[in-house]
Design a protein around this motif. Structure first.
Motif, PDB file in Angstrom:
ATOM      1  N   MET A  48      48.914 -17.564  -5.849  1.00 36.40           N
ATOM      2  CA  MET A  48      50.152 -16.962  -6.348  1.00 36.40           C
ATOM      3  C   MET A  48      50.776 -17.903  -7.376  1.00 36.40           C
ATOM      4  O   MET A  48      51.204 -19.014  -7.037  1.00 36.40           O
ATOM      5  N   ARG A  86      53.122 -20.018  -9.613  1.00 33.23           N
ATOM      6  CA  ARG A  86      54.503 -20.453  -9.489  1.00 33.23           C
ATOM      7  C   ARG A  86      54.709 -21.668 -10.385  1.00 33.23           C
ATOM      8  O   ARG A  86      53.756 -22.373 -10.733  1.00 33.23           O
ATOM      9  N   HIS A 136      58.287 -17.517  -8.980  1.00 37.84           N
ATOM     10  CA  HIS A 136      57.033 -16.759  -9.080  1.00 37.84           C
ATOM     11  C   HIS A 136      56.964 -16.036 -10.421  1.00 37.84           C
ATOM     12  O   HIS A 136      57.969 -15.568 -10.959  1.00 37.84           O
ATOM     13  N   ASP A 153      62.601  -7.495 -10.151  1.00 32.55           N
ATOM     14  CA  ASP A 153      61.677  -8.595 -10.401  1.00 32.55           C
ATOM     15  C   ASP A 153      60.579  -8.121 -11.344  1.00 32.55           C
ATOM     16  O   ASP A 153      60.714  -7.075 -11.984  1.00 32.55           O
ATOM     17  N   ASP A 156      59.862 -13.504 -11.937  1.00 30.06           N
ATOM     18  CA  ASP A 156      60.834 -13.196 -10.888  1.00 30.06           C
ATOM     19  C   ASP A 156      61.961 -14.217 -11.011  1.00 30.06           C
ATOM     20  O   ASP A 156      61.738 -15.419 -10.841  1.00 30.06           O
ATOM     21  N   GLN A 169      59.606 -12.800  -5.301  1.00 30.95           N
ATOM     22  CA  GLN A 169      58.909 -13.838  -4.554  1.00 30.95           C
ATOM     23  C   GLN A 169      59.359 -15.245  -4.932  1.00 30.95           C
ATOM     24  O   GLN A 169      58.732 -16.228  -4.518  1.00 30.95           O
ATOM     25  N   SER A 170      60.421 -15.356  -5.714  1.00 24.19           N
ATOM     26  CA  SER A 170      60.935 -16.667  -6.103  1.00 24.19           C
ATOM     27  C   SER A 170      61.891 -17.222  -5.050  1.00 24.19           C
ATOM     28  O   SER A 170      62.442 -16.481  -4.230  1.00 24.19           O
ATOM     29  N   ASN A 219      62.090  -3.686   0.753  1.00 23.87           N
ATOM     30  CA  ASN A 219      61.050  -3.947   1.734  1.00 23.87           C
ATOM     31  C   ASN A 219      61.307  -3.084   2.963  1.00 23.87           C
ATOM     32  O   ASN A 219      62.437  -3.025   3.455  1.00 23.87           O
ATOM     33  N   THR A 242      65.249  -6.881  -1.784  1.00 30.56           N
ATOM     34  CA  THR A 242      64.214  -7.801  -2.261  1.00 30.56           C
ATOM     35  C   THR A 242      64.825  -8.946  -3.062  1.00 30.56           C
ATOM     36  O   THR A 242      64.135  -9.593  -3.857  1.00 30.56           O
TER      37      THR A 242
END
Length: 273
Positions: free
Chosen positions: A1, A3, A13, A32, A52, A58-59, A175, A184
């Motif tokens: 992933m 980053r 992310h 995002d 993001d 996902q950050s 989610n 999210t």
């Protein structure tokens, strides 16, 4: 992933796909990199980079005081530095477009061009109030299917949207858990936005004018409650060379895979190559 770590220590992310012209995609306020899922398959010959923001997707979450456009702009430049890119074009949706304008004023030498998705230097008050109403509040609905049905019913500014599109939107924005739908993004984003809104709105037209000389496009939802027809008209007056389209049957924000949106983006990308 993939980053990278920002100068203040957050792990953010991003996705980096394809080859060609670097295109940095900056999403809406609570969204995002998946914000660009619908348009991505139509953008050939570009290196599609999607970030993001801090506190989204996902950050890592940060201090709410850092959920500010200048900081998010700094994060974007640091991502370009991390990727070894001197310049990139920016496709900015809503909040992302405001970030792009700030970058034009502060780091113009890093930009190849800017495309704005339903955003301008004046934000219509009614649209801003809608955002403040839902921002940071977890939904009461329990499933993606329920949310998709509700969005199709409530978002009357949007017409001719197939049910599967509303379902995918719900899956991107929330989610689904055994306890219901979850945001999210960091709900404390609400605190940052409301605190900023307590201050007088600055004049953003100088930021728009800072994009002078850069290839510019603006896509507006014909039923948008955030980018008014009057502001859009003034943008076109100041930048008669701007590629400008109204997308019928769309509010805030167009999905970007509508024929009008794609035509504008393709013409804009052709100017950059």
């Amino acid at each position: 992933m993939p980053r990278f770590t920002t100068s203040d220590g957050l792990s953010l992310h991003y996705t980096d796909e394809g080859d060609g012209l670097p295109l940095l995609c900056l999403a809406g306020l609570t969204r995002d990199g998946r914000d660009f899922e619908f348009v991505a398959p139509h953008l050939e010959g570009v290196r599609l980079i999607r970030l993001d923001y801090r506190g989204r997707g996902q950050s890592d979450w940060g201090e709410p005081t850092t959920y500010q456009i200048p900081v998010e702009g700094r994060d974007a430049i640091e991502l370009l530095d991390y990727l070894g890119l001197e310049k990139a074009a920016v496709l900015g949706t809503s909040r992302g477009g405001l970030i792009a304008m700030v970058l034009a004023a502060t780091a113009k030498d890093r930009l190849l061009g800017v495309a704005l998705n339903d955003i301008g230097p004046e934000i219509a008050p009614q649209g801003l109030e809608v955002i403040k109403d839902y921002l940071g509040r977890p939904p009461v609905l329990k499933t993606h299917a329920e949310m998709a049905e509700a969005r199709a019913r409530v978002l009357i500014a949007f017409q001719n949207v197939p049910p599967d599109r509303w379902l995918r939107e719900a899956q991107i924005l929330f989610n689904e858990t055994e306890n219901g739908l979850e945001l999210t993004y960091d709900p404390r984003l609400r605190d940052a936005v409301l605190e900023g809104g307590a201050q007088p709105m600055p004049d953003l037209w100088p930021l728009f004018d800072a994009m002078s000389g850069l290839p510019l496009a603006c896509i507006r939802g014909a039923n948008s409650d955030l980018l008014s027809p009057e502001t859009f008209a003034e943008m076109k007056r100041r930048r008669p060379d701007m590629i400008a389209v109204d997308v019928p049957d769309r509010g805030h924000i167009p999905f970007l895979d509508e024929p009008q949106s794609l035509n504008a983006l393709w013409r804009w990308l052709d100017m950059l190559r």
